[in-house]
Design an enzyme around this catalytic site. Structure first.
Site, PDB file in Angstrom:
ATOM      1  N   HIS A 108       0.847  -1.194   0.000  1.00  0.00           N
ATOM      2  CA  HIS A 108       0.000   0.000   0.000  1.00  0.00           C
ATOM      3  C   HIS A 108       0.885   1.248   0.000  1.00  0.00           C
ATOM      4  CE1 HIS A 108      -2.885   3.042   1.122  1.00  0.00           C
ATOM      5  NE2 HIS A 108      -3.843   2.188   0.784  1.00  0.00           N
ATOM      6  N   GLU A 150      -3.844   1.514  -7.434  1.00  0.00           N
ATOM      7  CA  GLU A 150      -4.242   2.672  -6.645  1.00  0.00           C
ATOM      8  C   GLU A 150      -3.311   3.844  -6.952  1.00  0.00           C
ATOM      9  OE1 GLU A 150      -6.555   1.452  -2.862  1.00  0.00           O
ATOM     10  OE2 GLU A 150      -4.437   1.399  -2.392  1.00  0.00           O
TER      11      GLU A 150
HETATM   12  P1  PGA Z   1      -9.624   5.797  -0.041  1.00  0.00           P
HETATM   13  O1  PGA Z   1      -8.441   4.772   0.267  1.00  0.00           O
HETATM   14  O2  PGA Z   1     -10.776   4.992  -0.581  1.00  0.00           O
HETATM   15  O3  PGA Z   1      -9.922   6.430   1.271  1.00  0.00           O
HETATM   16  O4  PGA Z   1      -9.090   6.756  -1.063  1.00  0.00           O
HETATM   17  C1  PGA Z   1      -8.158   3.688  -0.577  1.00  0.00           C
HETATM   18  C2  PGA Z   1      -6.977   2.940  -0.065  1.00  0.00           C
HETATM   19  O5  PGA Z   1      -6.098   3.564   0.545  1.00  0.00           O
HETATM   20  O6  PGA Z   1      -6.875   1.728  -0.214  1.00  0.00           O
END
Ligand code: PGA
Length: 250
Positions: A99, A168
């Site tokens: 992450h 992401e």
């Molecule tokens: P968010 O976070 O939906 O709050 O943008 C996503 C994540 O960090 O996995």
């Protein structure tokens, strides 16, 4: 969105206490309805709540994941750390690795590779996060960065059937900004092509994460190449989380 299983992964980050576990009851009830059979719901609470979440979701289709683990596979003198073996011991089946909030804190691709390998050895399924920063995007380095993250993160890993990819973009996480529809569609396609070509996997699972909410889900779900969502902020509110699931499946 495809006709296959759709993943809804709730990343609770550093939120949640014993009381907040009760808030997932409505989500458990939803998961029992035939209509939502193809929704693969995975809760990733902080380490402190893993055991309680496993108990609470016992005999349901909902799975539990941790948000990180230590590189070291075995027990050892690592004060304050939790390894994959300990996570597995709680009954947890998944773990998020890579992450961006941990990459920022020092998780290099090499460290991520070690974490993935120790997780797979413990038979945990890995939710492997990749994503470019805003600077990298502006410098048109997105593909280069993503491909390096994938290649280095998966070095010496042969079996990819236990890995779920989560794209992401760092600039989307917690900002309320999501990529443009066409850009996201193409990016996910590119990621899939790269994985298929490099690892000979037929159907890689690639999720999208970053500011997914009940408002933008109606357009995000139209992107056929995406296999589901990794949801941070909105997943901590079960009403919003349910709304996202319902709008995707309906
Ligand atoms: P968010 O976070 O939906 O709050 O943008 C996503 C994540 O960090 O996995």
């Amino acid at each position: 969105m495809t006709n296959n299983n759709i993943y809804f992964i709730a990343n609770w980050k550093m939120y949640g206490d014993l009381k907040s576990i009760n808030s997932i009851e409505n989500v458990i009830n939803l998961s029992k309805k035939i209509k939502y059979k193809k929704a693969k719901i995975i809760y990733c609470p902080p380490y402190t709540l893993l055991v309680q979440f496993v108990k609470k979701t016992n005999k349901t289709k909902i799975n539990i994941g941790a948000q990180n683990c230590h590189t070291h596979q075995y027990y050892g003198a690592f004060t304050g750390s939790i390894n994959a073996k300990m996570i597995k011991n709680t009954g947890t089946k998944f773990v998020i690795i890579g992450h961006s909030e941990n990459r920022i804190n020092g998780d290099t691709n090499k460290i991520i590779n070690q974490k993935i390998r120790s997780s797979l050895k413990e038979k945990l399924k890995v939710i492997f996060c990749i994503g470019e920063s805003l600077k990298e995007k502006k410098n048109k380095k997105t593909n280069l960065v993503l491909n390096q993250q994938i290649k280095n993160g998966l070095k010496n890993i042969k079996k990819l059937n236990k890995i779920i990819f989560a794209y992401e973009p760092v600039w989307s996480i917690g900002t309320g900004i999501i990529p443009k529809f066409n850009d996201l569609e193409n990016q996910v396609k590119e990621i899939k092509i790269f994985i298929k070509k490099t690892y000979k996997v037929k159907n890689p699972i690639v999720l999208y994460g970053g500011s997914v909410n009940p408002k933008n889900i109606s357009s995000l779900k139209e992107i056929t190449s995406i296999n589901g969502f990794l949801i941070g902020g909105a997943s901590q509110n079960s009403k919003k989380f349910i709304d996202i699931i319902k709008k995707t499946i309906n």
